[in-house]
Design an enzyme around this catalytic site. Structure first.
Site, PDB file in Angstrom:
ATOM      1  N   ASP A   2      12.403  53.421  81.484  1.00 23.20           N
ATOM      2  CA  ASP A   2      12.156  52.854  80.060  1.00 23.20           C
ATOM      3  C   ASP A   2      10.421  52.912  79.531  1.00 23.20           C
ATOM      4  O   ASP A   2       9.696  52.547  80.403  1.00 23.20           O
ATOM      5  CB  ASP A   2      12.368  51.746  79.525  1.00 23.20           C
ATOM      6  N   TRP A   7       4.667  55.700  75.965  1.00 16.46           N
ATOM      7  CA  TRP A   7       3.359  56.403  76.960  1.00 16.46           C
ATOM      8  C   TRP A   7       2.680  57.600  76.434  1.00 16.46           C
ATOM      9  O   TRP A   7       1.699  57.838  76.179  1.00 16.46           O
ATOM     10  CB  TRP A   7       3.997  56.833  78.381  1.00 16.46           C
ATOM     11  N   HIS A  19       8.564  62.165  79.051  1.00 20.15           N
ATOM     12  CA  HIS A  19       9.539  62.345  79.968  1.00 20.15           C
ATOM     13  C   HIS A  19       9.163  63.177  81.493  1.00 20.15           C
ATOM     14  O   HIS A  19       9.658  62.848  82.288  1.00 20.15           O
ATOM     15  CB  HIS A  19      10.744  63.155  79.296  1.00 20.15           C
ATOM     16  N   GLU A  49      24.460  56.124  74.728  1.00 16.30           N
ATOM     17  CA  GLU A  49      23.859  56.208  73.390  1.00 16.30           C
ATOM     18  C   GLU A  49      22.604  57.108  73.057  1.00 16.30           C
ATOM     19  O   GLU A  49      22.323  57.589  72.098  1.00 16.30           O
ATOM     20  CB  GLU A  49      23.291  54.716  73.188  1.00 16.30           C
ATOM     21  N   LEU A 113      18.379  55.730 101.864  1.00 19.62           N
ATOM     22  CA  LEU A 113      18.744  55.225 100.724  1.00 19.62           C
ATOM     23  C   LEU A 113      20.225  55.867 100.042  1.00 19.62           C
ATOM     24  O   LEU A 113      20.016  57.244 100.023  1.00 19.62           O
ATOM     25  CB  LEU A 113      17.489  55.568  99.708  1.00 19.62           C
ATOM     26  N   ARG A 170      13.421  45.998  84.854  1.00 20.66           N
ATOM     27  CA  ARG A 170      13.253  46.907  83.660  1.00 20.66           C
ATOM     28  C   ARG A 170      11.925  47.002  83.098  1.00 20.66           C
ATOM     29  O   ARG A 170      11.203  45.729  82.985  1.00 20.66           O
ATOM     30  CB  ARG A 170      14.021  46.316  82.384  1.00 20.66           C
ATOM     31  N   SER A 178      20.480  46.762  77.746  1.00 26.22           N
ATOM     32  CA  SER A 178      20.786  47.957  77.337  1.00 26.22           C
ATOM     33  C   SER A 178      22.138  48.711  77.889  1.00 26.22           C
ATOM     34  O   SER A 178      22.084  49.844  78.415  1.00 26.22           O
ATOM     35  CB  SER A 178      19.770  49.039  77.440  1.00 26.22           C
ATOM     36  N   GLU A 189      19.297  39.243  89.919  1.00 23.50           N
ATOM     37  CA  GLU A 189      18.288  38.619  89.325  1.00 23.50           C
ATOM     38  C   GLU A 189      17.463  39.823  88.607  1.00 23.50           C
ATOM     39  O   GLU A 189      17.202  41.035  89.035  1.00 23.50           O
ATOM     40  CB  GLU A 189      17.284  38.451  90.689  1.00 23.50           C
TER      41      GLU A 189
HETATM   42  C1  FPP Z   1      13.749  56.106  78.209  1.00 19.59           C
HETATM   43  O1  FPP Z   1      12.549  56.029  77.850  1.00 19.59           O
HETATM   44  C2  FPP Z   1      13.916  57.163  79.271  1.00 19.59           C
HETATM   45  C3  FPP Z   1      14.921  58.096  78.952  1.00 19.59           C
HETATM   46  C4  FPP Z   1      16.014  57.978  77.911  1.00 19.59           C
HETATM   47  C5  FPP Z   1      14.945  59.449  79.839  1.00 19.59           C
HETATM   48  C6  FPP Z   1      14.578  59.231  81.145  1.00 19.59           C
HETATM   49  C7  FPP Z   1      14.313  60.540  81.896  1.00 19.59           C
HETATM   50  C8  FPP Z   1      13.541  60.875  82.714  1.00 19.59           C
HETATM   51  C9  FPP Z   1      12.610  59.835  83.376  1.00 19.59           C
HETATM   52  C10 FPP Z   1      13.595  62.471  83.392  1.00 19.59           C
HETATM   53  C11 FPP Z   1      14.908  62.961  83.707  1.00 19.59           C
HETATM   54  C12 FPP Z   1      15.698  62.283  84.728  1.00 19.59           C
HETATM   55  C13 FPP Z   1      15.594  62.697  86.308  1.00 19.59           C
HETATM   56  C14 FPP Z   1      16.699  61.890  87.309  1.00 19.59           C
HETATM   57  C15 FPP Z   1      14.838  63.769  86.829  1.00 19.59           C
HETATM   58  P1  FPP Z   1      12.265  56.325  76.044  1.00 19.59           P
HETATM   59  O2  FPP Z   1      12.256  57.401  75.727  1.00 19.59           O
HETATM   60  O3  FPP Z   1      13.281  55.291  75.313  1.00 19.59           O
HETATM   61  O4  FPP Z   1      10.727  55.378  75.753  1.00 19.59           O
HETATM   62  P2  FPP Z   1      10.427  54.673  74.497  1.00 19.59           P
HETATM   63  O5  FPP Z   1      11.249  53.296  74.624  1.00 19.59           O
HETATM   64  O6  FPP Z   1       8.858  54.380  74.874  1.00 19.59           O
HETATM   65  O7  FPP Z   1      10.638  55.548  73.413  1.00 19.59           O
END
Ligand code: FPP
Length: 222
Positions: A2, A7, A19, A49, A113, A170, A178, A189
């Site tokens: 998250d 960022w 992303h 969601e 892993l 998290r 979530s 934990e």
């Molecule tokens: C949450 O941050 C992140 C996501 C919903 C997408 C995560 C996806 C990746 C890291 C890349 C693709 C995955 C793989 C396995 C290669 P957010 O967008 O909710 O951040 P915010 O809360 O700051 O808006």
């Protein structure tokens, strides 16, 4: 994973850039987990969601996921990582589903892993999926309602056969679960860290593991 969006916003970049960096962090952290001997890791890549986001953002996450899958198929000999996917795959494109099956098949004999990638995953949907499976067994006479146990549910969730998580981490400064691993996390934990996922480093994982090592787990006992 998250905090990708925040960022990017801090740098006046589009959310997509967050992303992109988040996907790089994901690659580094999974490799690090393998190196330090963690046996099971589940990453939350896309929730049930997350479809509520703009189509352009959903498409960009799916594109990153597809790129990762394609790369992992050519790269799989380098790592001792077994890749699995958890979630409801029906809304994913046939192309992505095909790549997912190939990645699972190619890595099934890896002994390091075990990496679960949660994609279109929701903890409540996972429990509903287990309930549907139990209901079918009851309807077809294989199971009696009075005999249903916690074990019957554990055997029907997506992570069946794997241990419950010891630690759930998290990042991003949010203090909520979530909809992540609801059934499995009964005695996990939690470590909440005020760091956005693209900035997350192996040293941050070490910090979380040190914090975990200081916890006194009693599982309801004394
Ligand atoms: C949450 O941050 C992140 C996501 C919903 C997408 C995560 C996806 C990746 C890291 C890349 C693709 C995955 C793989 C396995 C290669 P957010 O967008 O909710 O951040 P915010 O809360 O700051 O808006």
């Amino acid at each position: 994973m998250d905090g990708n969006g925040r960022w990017a916003r801090k740098r006046a970049l589009p959310r997509q850039a967050g992303h992109n960096y988040g996907a790089q962090t994901f690659r580094k952290i999974t490799k690090y987990c393998e190196k330090i001997g963690i046996k099971h890791l589940t990453v939350y890549a896309f929730s049930t969601e997350n479809w509520r986001r703009p189509k352009s953002e959903v498409d960009s996450i799916m594109k990153l996921f597809k790129e990762y899958l394609e790369e992992s198929l050519t790269d799989f000999t380098k790592e001792n990582i077994r890749t699995r996917f958890i979630g409801d795959f029906t809304p994913l494109s046939p192309e992505i589903r095909e790549l997912m099956s190939k990645a699972e098949e190619l890595t099934k004999n890896k002994t390091g892993l075990c990496l679960n990638i949660a994609i279109n995953y929701g903890g409540r949907e996972e429990i509903a999926h287990a309930a549907r499976s139990i209901a079918r067994d009851v309807a077809e006479g294989r199971l009696s309602p009075d005999d249903i146990t916690q074990q019957d549910i554990s055997e029907r969730i997506y992570t069946a056969g794997q241990p419950d998580p010891d630690l759930i981490l998290r990042p991003s400064g949010e203090y909520r679960t979530s909809n992540f691993l609801l059934w499995q996390s009964a005695y996990s934990e939690y470590v909440f860290m005020d760091i956005l996922w693209p900035d997350f480093k192996p040293a941050d994982l070490d910090r979380a593991l040190n914090e975990y090592a200081r916890r006194n787990r009693r599982f309801g006992g004394v």
